[in-house]
Each structure stands twice: as structure tokens, then as C-alpha cells.
Design an enzyme around this catalytic site. Structure first.
Site, PDB file in Angstrom:
ATOM      1  N   CYS A  15      53.667  20.090   9.690  1.00 13.93           N
ATOM      2  CA  CYS A  15      54.965  20.345  10.320  1.00 13.93           C
ATOM      3  C   CYS A  15      55.575  21.661   9.810  1.00 13.93           C
ATOM      4  O   CYS A  15      55.049  22.303   8.909  1.00 13.93           O
ATOM      5  CB  CYS A  15      55.911  19.180  10.034  1.00 13.93           C
ATOM      6  SG  CYS A  15      56.369  19.010   8.313  1.00 13.93           S
TER       7      CYS A  15
ATOM      8  N   CYS B  80      56.450  21.682   6.045  1.00 16.18           N
ATOM      9  CA  CYS B  80      55.262  21.782   5.194  1.00 16.18           C
ATOM     10  C   CYS B  80      54.749  23.222   5.153  1.00 16.18           C
ATOM     11  O   CYS B  80      54.383  23.731   4.094  1.00 16.18           O
ATOM     12  CB  CYS B  80      54.174  20.840   5.692  1.00 16.18           C
ATOM     13  SG  CYS B  80      54.666  19.097   5.661  1.00 16.18           S
TER      14      CYS B  80
END
Length: 120
Positions: free
Chosen positions: A50, A53
Site C-alpha cells: 500500500c 508501506c
């Protein structure tokens, strides 16, 4: 007696760095033989891919660059590998096979502080 776990062999967790050593105190030196007291051998960012991250991964790479370290930062998205660390909230930061942060995106300056705190 196997119903209550008696007589079963204990499972030994494998080291997360891919060297296939067991994660015990006796084999820590085998896992990362170049580790001396206060050295950093591996840094991993655990995530699902994502935006948060990726942001942590970039911030960690920037912090490593700012400190002039020659350590490669690895981005782990394989959920089976992530689950080995017991992390339930991502992104997570692993330094020398120890989870030091999870569930938040750290700024590069915060990563530098964590690296200093871990003994670098």
C-alpha cells in the site's frame, strides 16, 4: 497425551534473513556472521504494497543513505514471510531480525533515531 501438546516436538522458528539458520541464541552468529556488537546487518520493511508501506520503505532508504550505511533495505510483501514476524499491523520495520516499529509511517529522522537506539 498429544491432545494437550505433551510429547510433541517444539517447533523452531527459522531465521528471517534466508540463511536457513534457526532463530536461537546459539545460531544468531551463524545467521548474520558479520554482526558485531552495535552493527546492523539487515533492515526490512514489511508491508502489503500500500501507499503507507511504500512511504516507509522510501523513508528508510533515505535514512540509510543519510547515515552512509552500506546496508540494503529489503521490502517484504509476501504475507507468509510477514506473518513469521508476528506483525498484525503494517507497515513494520525490522532491524537485525527484530521488529522495532509497526503500524505507522516513520519519517526519515525517526528512522535515524531508531537506528541509533538499536546500537548503531
Amino acid at each position: 497425551m498429544a491432545l494437550f501438546g505433551f510429547g510433541k516436538k517444539k517447533e523452531v522458528a527459522a531465521c528471517g534473513c534466508g540463511c536457513s539458520a534457526n532463530d536461537t541464541e546459539d545460531t544468531k552468529a551463524e545467521c548474520c556472521p558479520e554482526i558485531c556488537e552495535g552493527d546492523i546487518c539487515c533492515i526490512k520493511v514489511l508491508g502489503s504494497g500500500c501507499k503507507s508501506c511504500h512511504a516507509l520503505y522510501e523513508n528508510v532508504k533515505q535514512a540509510v543513505k543519510d547515515l552512509g550505511l552500506s546496508v540494503e533495505v529489503t521490502y517484504v510483501t509476501d504475507m507468509q514471510e510477514v506473518m513469521k514476524y508476528g506483525v498484525m499491523s503494517m507497515p513494520a520495520l525490522v532491524i537485525n531480525e527484530k521488529v522495532v516499529s509497526w503500524g505507522k509511517v516513520l519519517k526519515a529522522s525517526e528512522v535515524v533515531a531508531l537506528l541509533h537506539k538499536t546500537g548503531f
